[in-house]
Motif scaffolding. Structure first.
Motif, PDB file in Angstrom:
ATOM      1  N   LEU A 137       0.854  -1.185   0.000  1.00  0.00           N
ATOM      2  CA  LEU A 137       0.000   0.000   0.000  1.00  0.00           C
ATOM      3  C   LEU A 137       0.892   1.237   0.000  1.00  0.00           C
ATOM      4  O   LEU A 137       1.734   1.403   0.884  1.00  0.00           O
ATOM      5  CB  LEU A 137      -0.905   0.011   1.223  1.00  0.00           C
ATOM      6  CG  LEU A 137      -1.884  -1.164   1.348  1.00  0.00           C
ATOM      7  CD1 LEU A 137      -2.620  -1.093   2.672  1.00  0.00           C
ATOM      8  CD2 LEU A 137      -2.865  -1.189   0.182  1.00  0.00           C
ATOM      9  N   ILE A 138       0.706   2.090  -0.977  1.00  0.00           N
ATOM     10  CA  ILE A 138       1.595   3.238  -1.171  1.00  0.00           C
ATOM     11  C   ILE A 138       0.771   4.512  -1.059  1.00  0.00           C
ATOM     12  O   ILE A 138      -0.245   4.675  -1.747  1.00  0.00           O
ATOM     13  CB  ILE A 138       2.282   3.149  -2.547  1.00  0.00           C
ATOM     14  CG1 ILE A 138       3.110   1.857  -2.622  1.00  0.00           C
ATOM     15  CG2 ILE A 138       3.157   4.368  -2.803  1.00  0.00           C
ATOM     16  CD1 ILE A 138       3.334   1.354  -4.005  1.00  0.00           C
ATOM     17  N   GLY A 139       1.200   5.401  -0.155  1.00  0.00           N
ATOM     18  CA  GLY A 139       0.449   6.633   0.011  1.00  0.00           C
ATOM     19  C   GLY A 139       1.008   7.491   1.120  1.00  0.00           C
ATOM     20  O   GLY A 139       2.117   7.273   1.614  1.00  0.00           O
ATOM     21  N   PHE A 140       0.214   8.486   1.528  1.00  0.00           N
ATOM     22  CA  PHE A 140       0.629   9.426   2.569  1.00  0.00           C
ATOM     23  C   PHE A 140       0.324   8.803   3.942  1.00  0.00           C
ATOM     24  O   PHE A 140      -0.609   9.207   4.634  1.00  0.00           O
ATOM     25  CB  PHE A 140      -0.102  10.751   2.413  1.00  0.00           C
ATOM     26  CG  PHE A 140       0.068  11.409   1.059  1.00  0.00           C
ATOM     27  CD1 PHE A 140       1.267  11.313   0.370  1.00  0.00           C
ATOM     28  CD2 PHE A 140      -0.969  12.121   0.484  1.00  0.00           C
ATOM     29  CE1 PHE A 140       1.435  11.917  -0.867  1.00  0.00           C
ATOM     30  CE2 PHE A 140      -0.812  12.737  -0.753  1.00  0.00           C
ATOM     31  CZ  PHE A 140       0.393  12.626  -1.430  1.00  0.00           C
ATOM     32  N   VAL A 145      -5.181   5.615   2.589  1.00  0.00           N
ATOM     33  CA  VAL A 145      -4.238   4.503   2.712  1.00  0.00           C
ATOM     34  C   VAL A 145      -4.367   3.848   4.082  1.00  0.00           C
ATOM     35  O   VAL A 145      -4.216   2.614   4.216  1.00  0.00           O
ATOM     36  CB  VAL A 145      -2.790   4.958   2.425  1.00  0.00           C
ATOM     37  CG1 VAL A 145      -2.233   5.858   3.513  1.00  0.00           C
ATOM     38  CG2 VAL A 145      -1.874   3.755   2.229  1.00  0.00           C
ATOM     39  N   ARG A 146      -4.690   4.619   5.101  1.00  0.00           N
ATOM     40  CA  ARG A 146      -4.855   4.022   6.424  1.00  0.00           C
ATOM     41  C   ARG A 146      -6.095   3.130   6.489  1.00  0.00           C
ATOM     42  O   ARG A 146      -6.083   2.059   7.104  1.00  0.00           O
ATOM     43  CB  ARG A 146      -4.908   5.126   7.490  1.00  0.00           C
ATOM     44  CG  ARG A 146      -3.557   5.846   7.660  1.00  0.00           C
ATOM     45  CD  ARG A 146      -3.570   6.813   8.813  1.00  0.00           C
ATOM     46  NE  ARG A 146      -4.275   8.052   8.526  1.00  0.00           N
ATOM     47  CZ  ARG A 146      -3.744   9.141   7.996  1.00  0.00           C
ATOM     48  NH1 ARG A 146      -2.459   9.148   7.667  1.00  0.00           N
ATOM     49  NH2 ARG A 146      -4.457  10.234   7.797  1.00  0.00           N
ATOM     50  N   MET A 147      -7.155   3.523   5.817  1.00  0.00           N
ATOM     51  CA  MET A 147      -8.356   2.685   5.781  1.00  0.00           C
ATOM     52  C   MET A 147      -8.154   1.466   4.871  1.00  0.00           C
ATOM     53  O   MET A 147      -8.697   0.391   5.136  1.00  0.00           O
ATOM     54  CB  MET A 147      -9.554   3.502   5.302  1.00  0.00           C
ATOM     55  CG  MET A 147     -10.073   4.484   6.340  1.00  0.00           C
ATOM     56  SD  MET A 147     -10.746   3.681   7.839  1.00  0.00           S
ATOM     57  CE  MET A 147      -9.388   3.945   8.985  1.00  0.00           C
ATOM     58  N   VAL A 207       3.320  -1.104   4.031  1.00  0.00           N
ATOM     59  CA  VAL A 207       2.982   0.278   3.669  1.00  0.00           C
ATOM     60  C   VAL A 207       4.257   1.000   3.266  1.00  0.00           C
ATOM     61  O   VAL A 207       5.269   0.942   3.972  1.00  0.00           O
ATOM     62  CB  VAL A 207       2.299   1.008   4.841  1.00  0.00           C
ATOM     63  CG1 VAL A 207       2.041   2.473   4.482  1.00  0.00           C
ATOM     64  CG2 VAL A 207       1.004   0.309   5.218  1.00  0.00           C
ATOM     65  N   TYR A 208       4.199   1.682   2.139  1.00  0.00           N
ATOM     66  CA  TYR A 208       5.310   2.487   1.640  1.00  0.00           C
ATOM     67  C   TYR A 208       4.873   3.944   1.736  1.00  0.00           C
ATOM     68  O   TYR A 208       3.935   4.369   1.054  1.00  0.00           O
ATOM     69  CB  TYR A 208       5.628   2.091   0.196  1.00  0.00           C
ATOM     70  CG  TYR A 208       6.917   2.649  -0.347  1.00  0.00           C
ATOM     71  CD1 TYR A 208       8.079   1.896  -0.371  1.00  0.00           C
ATOM     72  CD2 TYR A 208       6.971   3.945  -0.869  1.00  0.00           C
ATOM     73  CE1 TYR A 208       9.261   2.392  -0.888  1.00  0.00           C
ATOM     74  CE2 TYR A 208       8.148   4.465  -1.375  1.00  0.00           C
ATOM     75  CZ  TYR A 208       9.287   3.678  -1.382  1.00  0.00           C
ATOM     76  OH  TYR A 208      10.466   4.194  -1.893  1.00  0.00           O
ATOM     77  N   TYR A 246       3.756  -1.006  10.059  1.00  0.00           N
ATOM     78  CA  TYR A 246       3.703  -1.628   8.737  1.00  0.00           C
ATOM     79  C   TYR A 246       4.579  -0.922   7.711  1.00  0.00           C
ATOM     80  O   TYR A 246       4.752  -1.416   6.595  1.00  0.00           O
ATOM     81  CB  TYR A 246       2.260  -1.638   8.216  1.00  0.00           C
ATOM     82  CG  TYR A 246       1.291  -2.357   9.110  1.00  0.00           C
ATOM     83  CD1 TYR A 246       1.170  -3.740   9.066  1.00  0.00           C
ATOM     84  CD2 TYR A 246       0.489  -1.643  10.007  1.00  0.00           C
ATOM     85  CE1 TYR A 246       0.267  -4.403   9.888  1.00  0.00           C
ATOM     86  CE2 TYR A 246      -0.411  -2.293  10.838  1.00  0.00           C
ATOM     87  CZ  TYR A 246      -0.516  -3.680  10.773  1.00  0.00           C
ATOM     88  OH  TYR A 246      -1.402  -4.329  11.590  1.00  0.00           O
ATOM     89  N   ILE A 247       5.097   0.247   8.063  1.00  0.00           N
ATOM     90  CA  ILE A 247       5.855   1.037   7.088  1.00  0.00           C
ATOM     91  C   ILE A 247       7.222   0.413   6.861  1.00  0.00           C
ATOM     92  O   ILE A 247       7.926   0.035   7.797  1.00  0.00           O
ATOM     93  CB  ILE A 247       5.992   2.500   7.554  1.00  0.00           C
ATOM     94  CG1 ILE A 247       4.622   3.187   7.532  1.00  0.00           C
ATOM     95  CG2 ILE A 247       6.972   3.271   6.662  1.00  0.00           C
ATOM     96  CD1 ILE A 247       4.637   4.609   8.057  1.00  0.00           C
ATOM     97  N   THR A 248       7.597   0.312   5.595  1.00  0.00           N
ATOM     98  CA  THR A 248       8.888  -0.246   5.219  1.00  0.00           C
ATOM     99  C   THR A 248       9.420   0.513   4.023  1.00  0.00           C
ATOM    100  O   THR A 248       8.657   1.115   3.259  1.00  0.00           O
ATOM    101  CB  THR A 248       8.770  -1.741   4.877  1.00  0.00           C
ATOM    102  OG1 THR A 248      10.023  -2.228   4.406  1.00  0.00           O
ATOM    103  CG2 THR A 248       7.710  -1.973   3.810  1.00  0.00           C
ATOM    104  N   THR A 249      10.727   0.494   3.875  1.00  0.00           N
ATOM    105  CA  THR A 249      11.334   1.114   2.698  1.00  0.00           C
ATOM    106  C   THR A 249      11.405   0.126   1.544  1.00  0.00           C
ATOM    107  O   THR A 249      11.853   0.477   0.456  1.00  0.00           O
ATOM    108  CB  THR A 249      12.748   1.621   3.019  1.00  0.00           C
ATOM    109  OG1 THR A 249      13.524   0.530   3.527  1.00  0.00           O
ATOM    110  CG2 THR A 249      12.702   2.735   4.046  1.00  0.00           C
TER     111      THR A 249
END
Length: 674
Positions: free
Chosen positions: A302-305, A316-318, A332-333, A351-354
Motif C-alpha cells: 500500500l503506497i500513500g501518505f 491509505v490508512r483505511m 505500507v510504503y 507496517y511502514i517499510t522502505t
C-alpha cells in the motif's frame, strides 16, 4: 549575414525535436513553473524543456532517467544558421540554457555576433562545469574546441579554439596579451601553460591527445646540448623569476634539480599535473539498475501518505485496515505529501517499510501523485502489478494526463461517479472498490475542548483549504446558514468551519475570515487536529453539512454518518453512493463550468452549483424536525456501517487480489516453461 532564425519571440529551427519520455512528460504536467517556460506542444518549448531537464534532473529528480540518446544528439547539434560569420556554432542546448536563465539572457544579446560569441565562450568555460553540463559535450564539440587556430608567429605549441575562448572571455587576459604580435602570442601561451589550466580547469576537457603529446616536446631558447625540457617545464621556468634564480638551467646540476622539482612538486603546485590526466567526459548516466531483489511475495504494497494528516492519507490508512480485517498480507510504503501538511499520524508505523516486498502495488494516491512517485521512485513500479486507487472529482480524466494510464495495470475507484469518469478513456480495467470508513474517538470530548458554545445547534463543515477552495465551496455554507438563520435573529444555532491550510497571503482566506467575523454565530477552527480530535469534534456537533461542487468520495460525510450524525450534502458526484434521499438531506444543484484556476486541469468540465435556498430549507428542517433528523441519521449510519465496513471492503479487495496473484503465478510459470 542575417541571423534570421532569431526573433523577439525566441528561436526557430527546423530540426525535429525528440518527444518527451513518460517521466519528462509527468514533470512537465506536474510543474506549473516549468509549463510556463516550456510549451511542449511547440518545438521551441520542447527544446527549453529538454534544456531544463539537462540542467535540473540530477539535482531535483536523481532517480529519473537521463536524456535519451536521441535527445542528447539533438541538444548537442548546432542550430541551423546558429553560427554565422565568425560566430562559433551554438547548439540547441546552448540556446535552451540561454532561453531559460534570465540573468544569462539579459547578459548576452544574440542579435549581435559579439553576443553570440560571448554566449559560446561563457557556456564552454563556465556553464559546462558550474551547471554540470560536461556530460552533454559531444565528440564534435570537443574536437572543435581542441582544434588549433591560425595566428601570427610560431609558438611550438598550438593555440586551440578553447584557449582563444578563454582569451576572449577574460578581460584581464585579453588586455594583457596582444595576440596580433608574435611575442604577445608566445606570452599568452606561456600564461596558459603556467596559470590558465589552473585557473580554468575546464580547459583540460578541450585538449586532445595530439596536444598532450606536444606538451612533451622540447622547450625553446635553452642551452644546446643539455637535457631538454618539455613545454610545461620550460614555460613555468620562464614565467617565475624565483625558479630562474634557484635553478640555473645552463648547468647540468641545475637542470637535473629543476626537472626533479618540476616532476615531484612543480606540476602539482601549478596545476599542470591535470594536463597529463586529461579529463574524460563521463557518458550520460542512465537510470541505475535496481539491485537484485528477493522474489516478490503474495500480498499488497500500500503506497500513500501514510503519516499525512489529510483526507487522502486516511485513504491509505483505511485500505490497511481493510486488508488487516481479512488477512491480506500487506506492507505500507510512505510517500510524504510535502510541507503543506502535518505528518504525525503514527497508526501505520508498524507496517511502514522502505521495501515493497509484495507482487501487487496499490497506490492510494491521486493519479498526479502516482505519476510523481513514478519519477521519484521508478524501481517501485518494476516487476509488479500496479493498481491506481485514484480519487477524482470531475466527470472526465483530463486528456493531457492520458499518459498516467501507462504506469498502472488497473484502476480502483471508490464511487460510481469516479468509475464513470475514468471508464470514458482508460485503456485498463476500472473497478469499483468502495473505501472503508471506521473510527470513533478514543475518549469523550467536550465542546469546551474546542471553544464551542453550549446550548446551540451546531452545523459542522470540515475541509482542507489545499483541496481547492472553489470545489469545497465554504461560501455556500455561510450563505445557506445566514439565509436559514438571518443575523440578528435566532441565537440558538451556529456554524463551525473546521479548516486547515488557510494562508494569510491568500486574499480568499482573508476575505472568508473578514466575512465570518461579522457574524459571531460562525466559528472558525483553523489548524490540524489529530484523528481522535477530528472525530471528537464531529460527535459534539449536531449536523454535518457539505455544499461542495464535487466530491470523489466524501469521507467527512461518511464518517459523520457512521457517528450517527444527520448530514446535508450536494446531490452530485461521488457522495451520492451513500448520500441518498433516505440517508441525507440532499441539496439539488445545477451544472456549471469549472472556471480557470478553480481546479487543476478542470477547464472545460462541469460541476454542480448547489441551490443555497434549498440548503437553507434543509438546515431549518434539521433544527426543527427531531424525527426527520433521527430518521436520516439512523439510515445513514446503517448504510455506511454495512457498505463501508472494513471487513466487507477487505473481502472485495481479497477476491480481486487473489485472482490477480493466481494470474501472475500462471504467467510466471508459463514464462519459465518457455
Amino acid at each position: 549575414m542575417m541571423f534570421n532564425n532569431f526573433s523577439k519571440n525566441g528561436w526557430s529551427d527546423e530540426a525535429p525535436v525528440p518527444t518527451l519520455t513518460a517521466e519528462q512528460n509527468f514533470i512537465w504536467l506536474l510543474r506549473e513553473d516549468i509549463r510556463g517556460k516550456a510549451l511542449v506542444n511547440a518545438p521551441s518549448g520542447r527544446r527549453r524543456f529538454l534544456a531544463w531537464w539537462a540542467l535540473n534532473q540530477r539535482k531535483e529528480y536523481p532517480k529519473a532517467s537521463d536524456l535519451t540518446d536521441a535527445q542528447i544528439t539533438y541538444l548537442t547539434t548546432p542550430m541551423a544558421n546558429a553560427g554565422v560569420g565568425s560566430t562559433p556554432p551554438l547548439t540547441h542546448l546552448m540556446i535552451g540554457v540561454w532561453e531559460l536563465l534570465d540573468h544569462i539572457r539579459s547578459r548576452f544579446d544574440l542579435h549581435s555576433e559579439e553576443g553570440r560569441t560571448d554566449l559560446f565562450d561563457w557556456y564552454c568555460l563556465t556553464a559546462v562545469s558550474e551547471l554540470g553540463l560536461d556530460r552533454y559535450l559531444s565528440a564534435d564539440q570537443r574536437r572543435y574546441l581542441a582544434d588549433p587556430v591560425a595566428l601570427v608567429g610560431d609558438t611550438g605549441l598550438p593555440v586551440t579554439r578553447a584557449m582563444l575562448s578563454l582569451w576572449r572571455f577574460r578581460k584581464d587576459v585579453r588586455g594583457a596579451f596582444d595576440l596580433g604580435r608574435p611575442d604577445g602570442l608566445r606570452a599568452f601561451l606561456s600564461w596558459v601553460l603556467v596559470y590558465g589550466f589552473k585557473e580554468c580547469p575546464i580547459l583540460t576537457l578541450y585538449c586532445d591527445e595530439e596536444f598532450k603529446r606536444a606538451l612533451k616536446t622540447a622547450g625553446r631558447g635553452l642551452a644546446h646540448g643539455l637535457e631538454p625540457l618539455d613545454s610545461l617545464a620550460t614555460a613555468l621556468w620562464h614565467a617565475r623569476e624565483e625558479l630562474q634564480l634557484h635553478f640555473p638551467l645552463n648547468s647540468l646540476d641545475g637542470r637535473h634539480a629543476y626537472l626533479a622539482w618540476h616532476r615531484n612538486e612543480g606540476q602539482r603546485a601549478y596545476g599542470q599535473d591535470v594536463l597529463f590526466e586529461l579529463a574524460q567526459t563521463p557518458p550520460p548516466q542512465a537510470r541505475t539498475a535496481a539491485a537484485p531483489r528477493r522474489a516478490l511475495t503474495p500480498g499488497v504494497n500500500l503506497i500513500g501518505f501514510a503519516r499525512g494528516e489529510l483526507g487522502i492519507g486516511e485513504d491509505v490508512r483505511m485500505a490497511a485496515k481493510a486488508c488487516a480485517a481479512v488477512g491480506i498480507p500487506f506492507t505500507v510504503y510512505d510517500t510524504p505529501p510535502g510541507p503543506t501538511h502535518r505528518q504525525a499520524d503514527r497508526r501505520l508505523d508498524a507496517y511502514i517499510t522502505t521495501e515493497a516486498p509484495h507482487a501487487v502495488n496499490v497506490f492510494c494516491l491521486t493519479g498526479f501523485d502516482t505519476a510523481r512517485t513514478y519519477v521519484e521512485h521508478p524501481n517501485l513500479f518494476e516487476s509488479r502489478y500496479n493498481i491506481g486507487y485514484w480519487p477524482w472529482e470531475l466527470p472526465d480524466w483530463p486528456a493531457s494526463w492520458a499518459s498516467a494510464y501507462d504506469i498502472v495495470d488497473e484502476i480502483w475507484v471508490s464511487t460510481r461517479y469516479t468509475q464513470e469518469a475514468f471508464a470514458l478513456t482508460a485503456p485498463v480495467p476500472v473497478l469499483l472498490m468502495p473505501m472503508a470508513v471506521a473510527g470513533t474517538p478514543a475518549r469523550a470530548y467536550r465542546r469546551a475542548d474546542f471553544g464551542l458554545p453550549e446550548g446551540r445547534f451546531l452545523f459542522l463543515f470540515t475541509f482542507d483549504w489545499n483541496s481547492y477552495v472553489a470545489r469545497k465551496n465554504p461560501g455556500a455554507c455561510i450563505d445557506a446558514f445566514q439565509a436559514a438563520f438571518p443575523p440578528g435573529g435566532a441565537a440558538g444555532v451556529g456554524l463551525v468551519l473546521k479548516v486547515m491550510g488557510g494562508r494569510d497571503d491568500d486574499p480568499r482566506w482573508r476575505a472568508l475570515l473578514a466575512r465570518v467575523a461579522a457574524d459571531p454565530r460562525i466559528l472558525v477552527l483553523h489548524g490540524t487536529l489529530d484523528r481522535n480530535a477530528v472525530l471528537g469534534l464531529a460527535t459534539l456537533c449536531d449536523a454535518v453539512i457539505s455544499l461542495h461542487r464535487s466530491e470523489g468520495f466524501g469521507r467527512t460525510l461518511a464518517e459523520a454518518m457512521l457517528l450517527g450524525k444527520p448530514t446535508i450534502a450536494t446531490d452530485h458526484s461521488g457522495n451520492t453512493d451513500f448520500c441518498t434521499p433516505e440517508t441525507c438531506a440532499l441539496v439539488p444543484g445545477r451544472l456549471v463550468p469549472v472556471q480557470p484556476g478553480e481546479y487543476p486541469w478542470g477547464e472545460g468540465m462541469m460541476w454542480a452549483e448547489p441551490d443555497v435556498g434549498q440548503a437553507a430549507l434543509a438546515m431549518r428542517r434539521l433544527v426543527s424536525d427531531h424525527a426527520h433528523r433521527e430518521l436520516i441519521a439512523r439510515a445513514g449510519q446503517r448504510l455506511v456501517a454495512t457498505r463501508h465496513d472494513p471487513c466487507a471492503v477487505g473481502l472485495r479487495y481479497k477476491r480481486r487480489i487473489e485472482a490477480l496473484l493466481s494470474r501472475l503465478a500462471r504467467q510466471s510459470g508459463d514464462s519459465r516453461a518457455s
